[in-house]
Design an enzyme around this catalytic site. Sequence first.
Site, PDB file in Angstrom:
ATOM      1  N   TYR A 142      -6.629   3.592   3.531  1.00 21.36           N
ATOM      2  CA  TYR A 142      -5.332   2.969   3.797  1.00 21.36           C
ATOM      3  C   TYR A 142      -5.479   1.769   4.731  1.00 21.36           C
ATOM      4  CZ  TYR A 142      -0.499   2.668   5.578  1.00 21.36           C
ATOM      5  OH  TYR A 142       0.756   2.238   5.949  1.00 21.36           O
ATOM      6  N   GLN A 192       0.814  -1.207   0.000  1.00 20.75           N
ATOM      7  CA  GLN A 192       0.000   0.000   0.000  1.00 20.75           C
ATOM      8  C   GLN A 192       0.851   1.262   0.000  1.00 20.75           C
ATOM      9  OE1 GLN A 192      -3.083   0.134  -0.601  1.00 20.75           O
ATOM     10  NE2 GLN A 192      -3.295   2.360  -0.381  1.00 20.75           N
ATOM     11  N   GLU A 193       1.970   1.234   0.704  1.00 21.38           N
ATOM     12  CA  GLU A 193       2.801   2.430   0.833  1.00 21.38           C
ATOM     13  C   GLU A 193       3.530   2.782  -0.457  1.00 21.38           C
ATOM     14  OE1 GLU A 193       3.234   4.698   2.970  1.00 21.38           O
ATOM     15  OE2 GLU A 193       2.466   3.982   4.878  1.00 21.38           O
ATOM     16  N   SER A 194       4.191   1.817  -1.069  1.00 16.74           N
ATOM     17  CA  SER A 194       5.108   2.143  -2.166  1.00 16.74           C
ATOM     18  C   SER A 194       4.980   1.258  -3.390  1.00 16.74           C
ATOM     19  CB  SER A 194       6.551   2.055  -1.666  1.00 16.74           C
ATOM     20  OG  SER A 194       6.890   0.698  -1.382  1.00 16.74           O
TER      21      SER A 194
END
Length: 642
Positions: free
Chosen positions: A598, A491-493
């Site tokens: 998120y 999800q982050e990168s």
Amino acid sequence: MAWSQTAADKALLDMREAYRKNQVGELARLLPATRGHLLEPLARYWDMRARLDTASPADVRATLDAMAGTYWEDRLRNDWLLQLGKQRDWARFATERPLFRMNDDRQVTCYTVMLDAAASRLPGEVAAERVRELWLAQRDQEDGCATAAQALLASGHLKPTVAWQRARLMMEANKPRAASQAVSLLDPEWGAMVETIAANPAKYLDNKITALRPRTKELVTLALVRLAAQDPAAAADAADDLRWRAQLTDEERSWVWGAIGRRAAQRLQDDALTFFARGEPHQMTDDQLAWMARAALRAGRWESVRDAIYAMSPALRSETAWVYWRARAIENLREPDAAVSRAQARTLYESIASPRDFHGMLALEALGLPITASEPPPALTDAERQAASGDAGLQRALAAIRLGLRSEGSREWTYQVALHSSGGLGDRELLAAADLACREQVWDRCINTSVRTRDVVDMAQRFPMPYREQVVPRAREIGLDPAYVYGLIRQESRFVTDARSGVGASGLMQVMPATARWTARKIGLSDFRAQQITERDVNIQIGTAYLKLALDDFEGSLPMAAAAYNAGPSRVRQWRNGPVLAGEVWAENIPFEETRDYVQRVLSNTTLYAAVLTGQPQSLRARLGQVGPRSPDSAAVNTELP
């Protein structure tokens, strides 16, 4: 990359810097050095875009022809259409518009609808409805839809109430200039009054001559909506003033109470539902109704959940989240009887049950079905792989990414798989394009392409596990579930090691500089330097350490730790106060849309990664658990945690 760069590569990188600095002369000087390079269309785009407002139509046309069939041709055409619209050069706009392949720009669509209505190619009432939808959905002050709205207001096809509705939406979204623009289309003096109201709504409402001014009720509605964003309680008191109760229509009062209820719900106030109850749900906006449903979930008021969802527009009501919560409401209300309710709820669950998203997974579990990794689709053929490898657009995108032009490469890749041809690529073509990105280790394009498939799912593409030798041992060493770490990194990168966010978070796990320094000290990395945060192993070491500290501080709660990772622990400590809630209800009530999305994505990612890693059925609801105030028996809050 330095050792492998050609002179043309260097010219391209220099052109990017010149474009960022708007150095028109430098762009023109560097352009010849890129001739024949695979990314020459990008170089031509930069050169022309920087001087688009001064270039002759013939020069623009020559540049478009030189880039024919590429993303950068259509990107430049989009920019030119917007400029032609602002210049009111409708003859050239009409000539160029049919060639626009992406066809995804709201302003261009508004200009087009306006011209079609003016030329009687589209009935005025049809054009007005289309412009109304587009204008109300527009989130900023832009020319295209405002110009179309002005023309249709003048012709009488668009009603003045739409301009006031647009102004209310913009006031709720904290876009007062856009609100003023909408009202100015009706009367410039009213537009100026809107700016005064936005600056101090309470003062406007307290002014004793306000009730005597023209258009009082519309302006008062805007003032109350604006005040609701600042102080819901003060707005409620003002809305109860006899002057305004007598003047406002049922629709205006309902919108005001919806705005007050929305703000109270976003603040997780217990009285949010009492505010919503003062208005008619069918007169409220979709955003207000979504927050009414969330407040009702938080309060355990299933009849209000049901009423809010039934009042939503068909488009919102059919979204997976609200289908799921509608089923839950029916199940809990048991009307007209338990057997009928169970049957109705089951039908709704079955319509969305899928491992593809958060609420689809919850629906699977509501049906008593496990969450498992799907079987892989039939293997790609050599011909399918070769077709993807030979695609010129995909090759340009990969070349840009290899050169360090990730943003430009990503945009060209997305265009090629989704917009270059009508309807985008088919499932097998998407799988082949994703496979190409995976083989090139461009993981974000691999994932984002594979998730576009409609009827097949390739779990290896959608949930890849690069850097497994680094992530899994590190996670287990400090007591983290590797699936949770992978779910968060995805999800982050999307596994881009040099990813950098707009606020400065860096690397695979998107760690902020101050957080990295604090965590490094905490785990004894005494020689840590700021530039190391984009190094893969250092980023994993620091990111997992911080995640474990957050998880410990929130007593092992996966949703709260994920929320803290995204929005900071102090906010999450506030959000957990109140009733003890099922994790999915708590996540649905997270005030920040970005953090809410998120948390839901990280937890659904985690569940599927666990299914892949273990080969066993998994439960999302078990990972969500329950969320409520801190237990008195828990360890003291880690107040140092940034």
